[in-house]
Scaffold this active site. Sequence first.
Site, mmCIF file in Angstrom:
data_model
loop_
_atom_site.group_PDB
_atom_site.id
_atom_site.type_symbol
_atom_site.label_atom_id
_atom_site.label_comp_id
_atom_site.label_asym_id
_atom_site.label_seq_id
_atom_site.Cartn_x
_atom_site.Cartn_y
_atom_site.Cartn_z
ATOM 1 N N CYS A 1 -25.074 17.424 24.942
ATOM 2 C CA CYS A 1 -26.011 18.440 25.426
ATOM 3 C C CYS A 1 -25.678 19.830 24.882
ATOM 4 C CB CYS A 1 -26.004 18.481 26.953
ATOM 5 S SG CYS A 1 -26.553 16.942 27.699
ATOM 6 N N GLY B 1 -26.290 11.667 29.560
ATOM 7 C CA GLY B 1 -24.847 11.700 29.768
ATOM 8 C C GLY B 1 -24.459 11.603 31.232
ATOM 9 N N VAL C 1 -32.971 18.182 32.722
ATOM 10 C CA VAL C 1 -33.026 19.644 32.721
ATOM 11 C C VAL C 1 -33.126 20.119 31.283
ATOM 12 C CG1 VAL C 1 -31.834 21.763 33.402
ATOM 13 C CG2 VAL C 1 -31.552 19.698 34.782
#
Length: 364
Positions: free
Chosen positions: A43, A301, A330
Amino acid sequence: MMRVLILGGVAAGTKVAAKLKRLRFDTEVLILTKDADISYAGCGLPYYVGDVITDREKIIVNTPEKFAALTGAKVLTGREAVKLDAAGKTVTAKNLATGEEEVYPYDACVISTGASSIVPPLQGVNLKGVFTMRTPDDAEGLKNYVKASGAKTAVVAGGGFIGLEVAENLLEQGLDVTVMDMAPQVMPGFDPEFAAYGTRHLEKVGIHVSTSTKMEGITGSEKAEGVQTDKGLIPADVVVLSLGIRPNTAFLKETGLEFAKNGAILVDKSLRTNLPDVYAAGDCAVVSNRLTGERAWAPMGSAANMEGRVLAEVLAGREKEFAGVLGTAVVKLPGLNAARTGLNEAAARAAGYDVETVVAVNDD
């Protein structure tokens, strides 16, 4: 002594190894991984491109040496699993440094080989200036190319979360950025009105958005110069392919494992596959939706880490089940955070719920 062999060492694999060694230190745990890096924060890759994260080491949680010292698990990098023999309880792996094949026995095998970026078979995808965004090497390659080439324009093909965050960070580097997607909206899984709000926000800050747009190829002789679409040519010194991911399970096709349509491995609530003493977790596995109980692929993840924790307890002899995923995601846009969880309106109706929707305006 029980021998646990783990294939893959990013999120799920390292979580299984670390927690299992805490629960039962006498277990022999070996991780085989194709890459040189393990346990990295996927990320964070877009933010390394944009110099928000300036040090590559900050996106790599553990080196193989550090992880082995911390946990007691053994890590072998540069090993690509090529064959699983469930009857003989062995895995054959190719040593990428020597080209030789090595055989590893196991009492329990955990498949956590993750997934790889989809690269379509189109003209120009192998040109200089064309990148995917899946590993630290991908992020470093893009970052260095942008600086070395003096790139002015970029196209991000794919309006998912990583694609949008790459777009933001390329904008921060001063590039003129276009995000394109075949789908009618960016931000997959969001209700259309929120995706439309996100699109308007992106365009307001200077990122061009082209939805319902099909990529037909990348133009240029030696390096990328543009993206040809069904709506015309978009100039691009840099192209980032963020078209989704595919589970790394091709080497398992002849094993008798049960797969979903996309090639991910089917597991039960204890992460067991249909083969004895073979388990799977992370982006290469299909779990269940916590709300509907239906099969769900959640290559995130956060889910991989939770699956890894549950699987470690199962391997340690405990009765544990993974409750399922909620579909939480998100994404950060320039000056705007967006998040979703649970079922969107369309998915809720499809699942048989009688839905009412409310839009509430609140402080963040």
